[in-house]
Design an enzyme around this catalytic site. Sequence first.
Site, PDB file in Angstrom:
ATOM      1  CG  ASP A   1      25.073  31.711 -10.739  1.00  0.00           C
ATOM      2  OD1 ASP A   1      24.266  30.788 -10.535  1.00  0.00           O
ATOM      3  OD2 ASP A   1      25.766  32.209  -9.836  1.00  0.00           O
TER       4      ASP A   1
ATOM      5  CB  THR B   1      20.593  31.496  -7.318  1.00  0.00           C
ATOM      6  OG1 THR B   1      21.032  31.235  -8.657  1.00  0.00           O
ATOM      7  CG2 THR B   1      21.505  30.748  -6.367  1.00  0.00           C
ATOM      8  CB  THR B   2      17.406  32.392 -11.529  1.00  0.00           C
ATOM      9  OG1 THR B   2      18.797  32.581 -11.813  1.00  0.00           O
ATOM     10  CG2 THR B   2      16.595  33.365 -12.350  1.00  0.00           C
TER      11      THR B   2
ATOM     12  CG  ASP C   1      25.553  26.946  -9.962  1.00  0.00           C
ATOM     13  OD1 ASP C   1      26.171  27.301  -8.947  1.00  0.00           O
ATOM     14  OD2 ASP C   1      24.944  27.732 -10.697  1.00  0.00           O
TER      15      ASP C   1
END
Length: 548
Positions: free
Chosen positions: A81, A114-115, A408
């Site tokens: 994550d 997020t990445t 998520d």
Amino acid sequence: AYPKALTPLLAARTHTERTTMEAAFLESGTNVDKGENARLSSFVGAISIADLVKTTLGPKGMDKILQHVGEHNQSVSVTNDGATILRSVHLDNAAAKVLVDIARVQDDEVGDGTTSVAVLCGELLREAEQLVTQQHIHPQTIAAGWRLARTYAREALEASALDVSADDAQFRDVLLKIARTTLSSKLLTHEKDYFATLAVDAVLRLRGSTNLEHIQVLKKAGGQLRDSYLEEGFLLDKRIGVGQPRRIENAKILIANTSMDTDKIKIYGSRVRVDTMTKVAEIEEAEKDKMRAKCGKIAAHGCNVFINRQLIYNLPESIFAEKGIMAIEHADFDGVERLAAVTGGEVVSTFDHPELVTMGECDVIEEIMIGEDKVLRLGGCKTGEACTIVLRGASSHVLDEAERSLHDALCILLATVKDPRSIYGGGCTETLMAQAIDRKVDSTPGKRALAMAAFAKALRQLPSIVADNGGYDSAELITQLRAAHSEGKSTYGLDMYEGKVADMAELGVMESFKSKLSVLLSASEAAEMILRVDDIISAAPRQRQEGY
């Protein structure tokens, strides 16, 4: 104006001399990086952070081991994550901290991507570095080109979005596809169908509400991931007091945050002198009378279940047992807040006015077994959307990562319920946006066109990185994908299980529109902000003078 004789001398001063003169006016402890040095420092910091999480992108992304090296904390966690990784890294570079911030905001706002947001920002800055250092284009010109490109990309993204929220069955199918796509890059990928169904069922129980507090995730070590299930109701990992009822139907729940340990002598800041043990007993008896009166006030509310955030000592526990009231102690702050939300009650601290207190309600409270542990189940809560997802797994590391993955998925589903538009994944929309920008580049005069082309190239890097992480030939796949889109196959993307270009509509690879839009806007705005930096001033805090 300076005298004419001095003008050539001032003009002849080198950059080094000017910097030396500037330093003479600054207090010690203040450092200034200027011009190319500052810009290069920002670029290198941001790109290195993007490269750190780049390998976790996509369904074939790798995991990272995060090892804490504190004196008292040497725990280990395994995750892919992006937000969790970046939050754990301590940084000294200002631009790198900007990337961590946008990943954290993406995690809070949408829950997924997020990445992607960190990697896209890093790729934009990598392209900007080439434009600034090799082609000597001014950062403001690049920023202007990026703003144009962002507008065209957003238009293309909005044009490709689908909205089927009017049909409940179709919308559920889209939510399942989005959940599967999100879980594909997580630990739960091998059970993604099962967990996608769990997540969608939990979110649809909320009936349009976006309060994630009503969905509790309870981790219980043991068994395997497939043993996880959705419990309709609320589970509380606590014990019932000794000698109290083990099952109560039509529960009236008083939820409190109050001290229930005053059967001990507590006279702070005072000294009590007595000449006989009888007087000590009288003081203790007075304290107990006080507690009996408090328990009487609680019972006067007409409740048959009392749940307290703090401890309940032996005396009040025995009093509640005599009155047939189920007492549950030490339900932590998150527990009582969530309980109040799902049972429709209020958290109270004083008990003088029962008529002003709203009690929680549920159909039944009983003990159930999960593995080897007993937990309390609150069934038929007043707000019927409450539910608990019980996670089972082989170890705490597996459970922690499973919880992050499921969180998520739940967040992205809630974001989709708020904004029901969806798009195709697998690099489809990135290629679509890049193609829309490329079409506008030919008709854009000036150097801004170079910046727009760089923006399109950065967008194409996302599917390229996903292909690289899968061990495929990214150059071959991306050129095939571009060719497919130029032929009008606008739903084509990367099939990462077969290593080829395929129709995302057939494979059911879908993402949330809100997540993709947030990635596009956040990454481009952060990259533009870093690009506009020309000085980095490191200032030590002002020293206090003696006596202050």
